[in-house]
Enzyme design. Sequence first.
Site, PDB file in Angstrom:
ATOM      1  N   ARG A 132      47.315 -36.904  32.434  1.00  0.00           N
ATOM      2  CA  ARG A 132      47.889 -36.148  31.313  1.00  0.00           C
ATOM      3  C   ARG A 132      47.847 -34.642  31.598  1.00  0.00           C
ATOM      4  NH1 ARG A 132      45.502 -38.521  25.872  1.00  0.00           N
ATOM      5  NH2 ARG A 132      47.171 -37.180  25.046  1.00  0.00           N
ATOM      6  N   GLU A 145      30.788 -42.373  29.446  1.00  0.00           N
ATOM      7  CA  GLU A 145      31.944 -41.712  28.825  1.00  0.00           C
ATOM      8  C   GLU A 145      33.140 -42.667  28.865  1.00  0.00           C
ATOM      9  OE1 GLU A 145      33.280 -38.584  31.389  1.00  0.00           O
ATOM     10  OE2 GLU A 145      34.533 -37.659  29.843  1.00  0.00           O
ATOM     11  N   ASP A 173      25.087 -30.379  26.305  1.00  0.00           N
ATOM     12  CA  ASP A 173      23.665 -29.994  26.235  1.00  0.00           C
ATOM     13  C   ASP A 173      22.853 -31.011  25.434  1.00  0.00           C
ATOM     14  OD1 ASP A 173      24.105 -27.780  27.781  1.00  0.00           O
ATOM     15  OD2 ASP A 173      24.028 -26.336  26.139  1.00  0.00           O
ATOM     16  N   PRO A 210      36.644 -36.674  17.284  1.00  0.00           N
ATOM     17  CA  PRO A 210      37.706 -36.364  16.338  1.00  0.00           C
ATOM     18  C   PRO A 210      39.024 -37.104  16.584  1.00  0.00           C
ATOM     19  CG  PRO A 210      37.328 -34.520  17.828  1.00  0.00           C
ATOM     20  CD  PRO A 210      36.203 -35.493  18.039  1.00  0.00           C
ATOM     21  N   ASN A 211      39.626 -37.482  15.482  1.00  0.00           N
ATOM     22  CA  ASN A 211      40.958 -38.118  15.443  1.00  0.00           C
ATOM     23  C   ASN A 211      40.978 -39.565  15.928  1.00  0.00           C
ATOM     24  OD1 ASN A 211      42.362 -35.723  14.493  1.00  0.00           O
ATOM     25  ND2 ASN A 211      41.936 -34.882  16.521  1.00  0.00           N
ATOM     26  N   ARG A 241      43.120 -31.583  30.050  1.00  0.00           N
ATOM     27  CA  ARG A 241      42.320 -32.800  29.786  1.00  0.00           C
ATOM     28  C   ARG A 241      41.537 -33.234  31.016  1.00  0.00           C
ATOM     29  NH1 ARG A 241      44.166 -34.543  24.696  1.00  0.00           N
ATOM     30  NH2 ARG A 241      46.302 -33.891  24.379  1.00  0.00           N
ATOM     31  N   ALA A 278      38.776 -34.887  21.832  1.00  0.00           N
ATOM     32  CA  ALA A 278      39.152 -33.525  22.255  1.00  0.00           C
ATOM     33  C   ALA A 278      37.930 -32.683  22.645  1.00  0.00           C
ATOM     34  CB  ALA A 278      39.929 -32.834  21.145  1.00  0.00           C
ATOM     35  N   HIS A 291      37.370 -43.013  27.801  1.00  0.00           N
ATOM     36  CA  HIS A 291      38.634 -42.501  27.271  1.00  0.00           C
ATOM     37  C   HIS A 291      39.641 -43.638  27.245  1.00  0.00           C
ATOM     38  CE1 HIS A 291      37.145 -38.488  27.246  1.00  0.00           C
ATOM     39  NE2 HIS A 291      36.670 -38.691  28.464  1.00  0.00           N
ATOM     40  N   ILE A 292      40.304 -43.787  26.125  1.00  0.00           N
ATOM     41  CA  ILE A 292      41.284 -44.865  25.961  1.00  0.00           C
ATOM     42  C   ILE A 292      42.459 -44.634  26.912  1.00  0.00           C
ATOM     43  CG2 ILE A 292      42.927 -45.875  24.306  1.00  0.00           C
ATOM     44  CD1 ILE A 292      40.824 -45.000  22.107  1.00  0.00           C
ATOM     45  N   SER A 293      42.931 -43.387  26.962  1.00  0.00           N
ATOM     46  CA  SER A 293      44.057 -43.044  27.842  1.00  0.00           C
ATOM     47  C   SER A 293      43.533 -42.602  29.209  1.00  0.00           C
ATOM     48  CB  SER A 293      44.879 -41.913  27.208  1.00  0.00           C
ATOM     49  OG  SER A 293      44.106 -40.720  27.143  1.00  0.00           O
ATOM     50  N   ASN A 346      32.974 -41.460  23.377  1.00  0.00           N
ATOM     51  CA  ASN A 346      34.315 -40.910  23.570  1.00  0.00           C
ATOM     52  C   ASN A 346      34.359 -39.638  22.727  1.00  0.00           C
ATOM     53  OD1 ASN A 346      36.952 -40.164  23.678  1.00  0.00           O
ATOM     54  ND2 ASN A 346      37.796 -42.208  23.271  1.00  0.00           N
ATOM     55  N   ARG A 396      47.985 -42.426  15.201  1.00  0.00           N
ATOM     56  CA  ARG A 396      48.218 -41.263  16.061  1.00  0.00           C
ATOM     57  C   ARG A 396      48.856 -41.682  17.394  1.00  0.00           C
ATOM     58  NH1 ARG A 396      42.745 -39.363  19.284  1.00  0.00           N
ATOM     59  NH2 ARG A 396      44.102 -37.621  19.792  1.00  0.00           N
ATOM     60  N   TYR A 399      48.062 -44.162  22.638  1.00  0.00           N
ATOM     61  CA  TYR A 399      46.820 -44.864  22.269  1.00  0.00           C
ATOM     62  C   TYR A 399      47.036 -46.295  21.776  1.00  0.00           C
ATOM     63  CZ  TYR A 399      45.023 -40.126  22.614  1.00  0.00           C
ATOM     64  OH  TYR A 399      44.684 -38.886  23.074  1.00  0.00           O
ATOM     65  N   HIS A 427      36.758 -31.835  26.358  1.00  0.00           N
ATOM     66  CA  HIS A 427      37.293 -30.765  27.201  1.00  0.00           C
ATOM     67  C   HIS A 427      36.832 -29.377  26.768  1.00  0.00           C
ATOM     68  CE1 HIS A 427      39.702 -34.258  28.068  1.00  0.00           C
ATOM     69  NE2 HIS A 427      40.269 -34.230  26.879  1.00  0.00           N
TER      70      HIS A 427
HETATM   71  C1  DQA Z   1      40.818 -39.304  24.459  1.00  0.00           C
HETATM   72  C2  DQA Z   1      41.517 -38.310  25.400  1.00  0.00           C
HETATM   73  C3  DQA Z   1      41.353 -36.887  24.878  1.00  0.00           C
HETATM   74  O1  DQA Z   1      41.978 -35.971  25.772  1.00  0.00           O
HETATM   75  C4  DQA Z   1      41.973 -36.739  23.517  1.00  0.00           C
HETATM   76  O2  DQA Z   1      41.747 -35.445  23.006  1.00  0.00           O
HETATM   77  C5  DQA Z   1      41.512 -37.791  22.554  1.00  0.00           C
HETATM   78  C6  DQA Z   1      41.291 -39.154  23.029  1.00  0.00           C
HETATM   79  C7  DQA Z   1      41.064 -40.766  24.893  1.00  0.00           C
HETATM   80  O3  DQA Z   1      40.330 -41.621  24.403  1.00  0.00           O
HETATM   81  O4  DQA Z   1      41.976 -41.048  25.667  1.00  0.00           O
HETATM   82  O5  DQA Z   1      41.414 -37.535  21.359  1.00  0.00           O
HETATM   83  O6  DQA Z   1      39.428 -39.073  24.533  1.00  0.00           O
END
Ligand code: DQA
Length: 144
Positions: free
Chosen positions: A106, A97, A86, A9-10, A110, A76, A99-101, A73, A17, A22, A79
């Site tokens: 943080r 896995e 599963d 999501p997002n 997270r 959200a 994560h961009i950040s 990725n 955003r 990001y 977490h």
């Molecule tokens: C994220 C980190 C997550 O905590 C956050 O909810 C995201 C992006 C990242 O790519 O850094 O939406 O997965």
Amino acid sequence: MKILVLNGPNLNMLGIREPGIYGRSTFADLLALIERTAKEENLDIEQYQSNHEGHLVDKIQWAYGKIDGIVINPAAYTHTSVAILDALKAVSIPAVEVHISDVDAREPFRQISYAGMACVHTIKGHGFEGYREAILYLKEHYGP
Ligand code: DQA
């Protein structure tokens, strides 16, 4: 080798955003970087993004028997989602896995990753480049 890249999501809002976290590059830029990597590395890469947890679970289940490696990725849902954890365990496809950040630097909430418990490797804080690294990791460790 067939790889599925999943974004949660997002992430479709990248470029809009929270650019301080990001960056200003867009989701279309990310898709293009992954497409370029697929061509350069001679890989068959499918990409999928959803804002819905169940749709991500459906896509992971769909991958069973068709896909050799998953880059995920979960955003959200990282977490919160035992369902995604599963699903990854159910299909037993090697997953990395991304994560961009740098989630470790943080908020405390997270710092738990459910999906990560079913992943063979995690890359955090490398920006979009992390996806490329994840693809190369799967190719090196699970390619033909
Ligand atoms: C994220 C980190 C997550 O905590 C956050 O909810 C995201 C992006 C990242 O790519 O850094 O939406 O997965």
